[in-house]
Motif scaffolding. Structure first.
Motif, PDB file in Angstrom:
ATOM      1  N   ALA A 119       0.095   1.431   4.920  1.00  0.00           N
ATOM      2  CA  ALA A 119       0.870   0.292   5.405  1.00  0.00           C
ATOM      3  C   ALA A 119       1.086   0.377   6.906  1.00  0.00           C
ATOM      4  N   PHE A 123       0.404  -5.294   7.112  1.00  0.00           N
ATOM      5  CA  PHE A 123       1.026  -5.621   5.828  1.00  0.00           C
ATOM      6  C   PHE A 123       2.091  -6.693   6.032  1.00  0.00           C
ATOM      7  N   HIS A 125       3.928 -10.522   5.404  1.00  0.00           N
ATOM      8  CA  HIS A 125       4.333 -11.270   4.215  1.00  0.00           C
ATOM      9  C   HIS A 125       3.177 -12.114   3.694  1.00  0.00           C
ATOM     10  N   LEU A 128       0.361  -9.756   2.068  1.00  0.00           N
ATOM     11  CA  LEU A 128       0.755  -9.222   0.768  1.00  0.00           C
ATOM     12  C   LEU A 128       0.829 -10.326  -0.281  1.00  0.00           C
ATOM     13  N   THR A 148       4.872   6.667  -0.713  1.00  0.00           N
ATOM     14  CA  THR A 148       5.934   5.724  -0.366  1.00  0.00           C
ATOM     15  C   THR A 148       6.426   5.863   1.067  1.00  0.00           C
ATOM     16  N   THR A 162       5.478   1.735  -1.583  1.00  0.00           N
ATOM     17  CA  THR A 162       6.734   1.009  -1.665  1.00  0.00           C
ATOM     18  C   THR A 162       6.509  -0.414  -2.164  1.00  0.00           C
ATOM     19  N   TYR A 163       5.359  -0.999  -1.851  1.00  0.00           N
ATOM     20  CA  TYR A 163       5.071  -2.386  -2.200  1.00  0.00           C
ATOM     21  C   TYR A 163       4.465  -2.548  -3.596  1.00  0.00           C
ATOM     22  N   MET A 167       4.381  -5.853  -6.629  1.00  0.00           N
ATOM     23  CA  MET A 167       3.143  -6.606  -6.804  1.00  0.00           C
ATOM     24  C   MET A 167       2.656  -6.513  -8.243  1.00  0.00           C
TER      25      MET A 167
END
Length: 259
Positions: A119, A123, A125, A128, A148, A162-163, A167
């Motif tokens: 990331a 990355f 908005h 993603l 993470t 973390t994402y 998702m």
């Protein structure tokens, strides 16, 4: 106590922080080589190629060759080539690691598979959200790792792991991850070293991603109190590392216990 034939080293937070050497790192790696032990580096670093990582380590005074470095990008290239041969991939990653993805056609506009690396500013908005849209359309997503956080001189930064849960929840499907803490990553590294897992020591600063994951496939775990290490995480963990040392500088003393 069984001997140790090889040492597998994480890089960020163990040997360097923001590519500045941690005290005692160069001497500890030199000691590993002088003892005749196999040595390799297993890293989720996705901002640099294997060649660039080796160059950076040598610039920090740490002995390393490109062939000794196992990156998440290198492992991902092998996985994608085998699982999705000939398919076009969109690479969303902070850093240029295209050289380690040789054989994979990169196509951001019309991808058949998405590869998520480390990331960073890329990355966004929008980016993603597009990944989630592609997932909902049935396009497979492969993450180079599920880390993470990573440690920098300015503190911890969040990473791709973390994402991923959010998702996955939206898309209703799992994202395959290839690098640490994938158990296959540790076994691939020991194969490269030519050592058996139970005779290989993994040294890392991430209790879960480095040490406990390595121990699950039979490696000897050594947790260092540098980088992303936090005492509170260790205190709360029901699983324990085989060994805990203050820093990489104490590695030779730990290896003495296995002599």
């Amino acid at each position: 106590m069984a001997g140790v034939k090889g040492v597998l080293l994480d890089i960020d937070g163990v040997l360097v922080t923001s590519w500045h050497p941690i005290d005692g790192a160069a001497a500890a790696v030199r000691e590993v080589h002088e003892r005749g032990l196999a040595c390799a580096y297993l890293t989720n670093t996705t901002s640099r190629t294997c060649d660039a990582i080796a160059d950076s380590l040598r610039a920090a005074g740490i002995e390393a060759e490109s062939g000794e470095i196992v990156t998440a990008a290198r492992l991902t290239a092998e996985y994608v080539s085998a699982t999705y041969p000939g398919q076009r991939a969109w690479l969303l990653n902070s850093g240029d690691v295209a050289a380690d993805l040789s054989g994979i056609e990169l196509d951001e506009d019309d991808p058949q598979v998405v590869i998520l690396g480390g990331a960073g500013p890329e990355f966004t908005h929008r980016a993603l959200s597009r990944v989630v849209e592609l997932m909902l359309d049935g396009v497979p997503v492969v993450a180079m790792h599920r880390g993470t956080t990573w440690a920098t001189r300015d503190g911890l930064l969040i990473d791709v792991g973390t994402y991923l849960p959010g998702m996955e929840e939206v898309a209703g499907t799992n994202v395959v991850s290839v690098g640490k803490p994938s158990l296959a990553a540790f076994l691939t590294a020991t194969e490269l070293m030519g050592t058996e897992p139970d005779l290989t020591m993994m040294v890392g600063d991430d209790l879960t991603g480095d040490v406990l994951a390595a121990q699950r496939v039979g490696l000897i775990g050594a947790l260092v109190r540098t980088g992303k290490f936090r005492q509170s995480i260790l205190d709360l963990s029901q699983q324990r590392p085989d060994h805990v040392i203050d820093s990489i500088a104490q590695l030779p003393e730990l290896l003495d216990e296995f002599a």
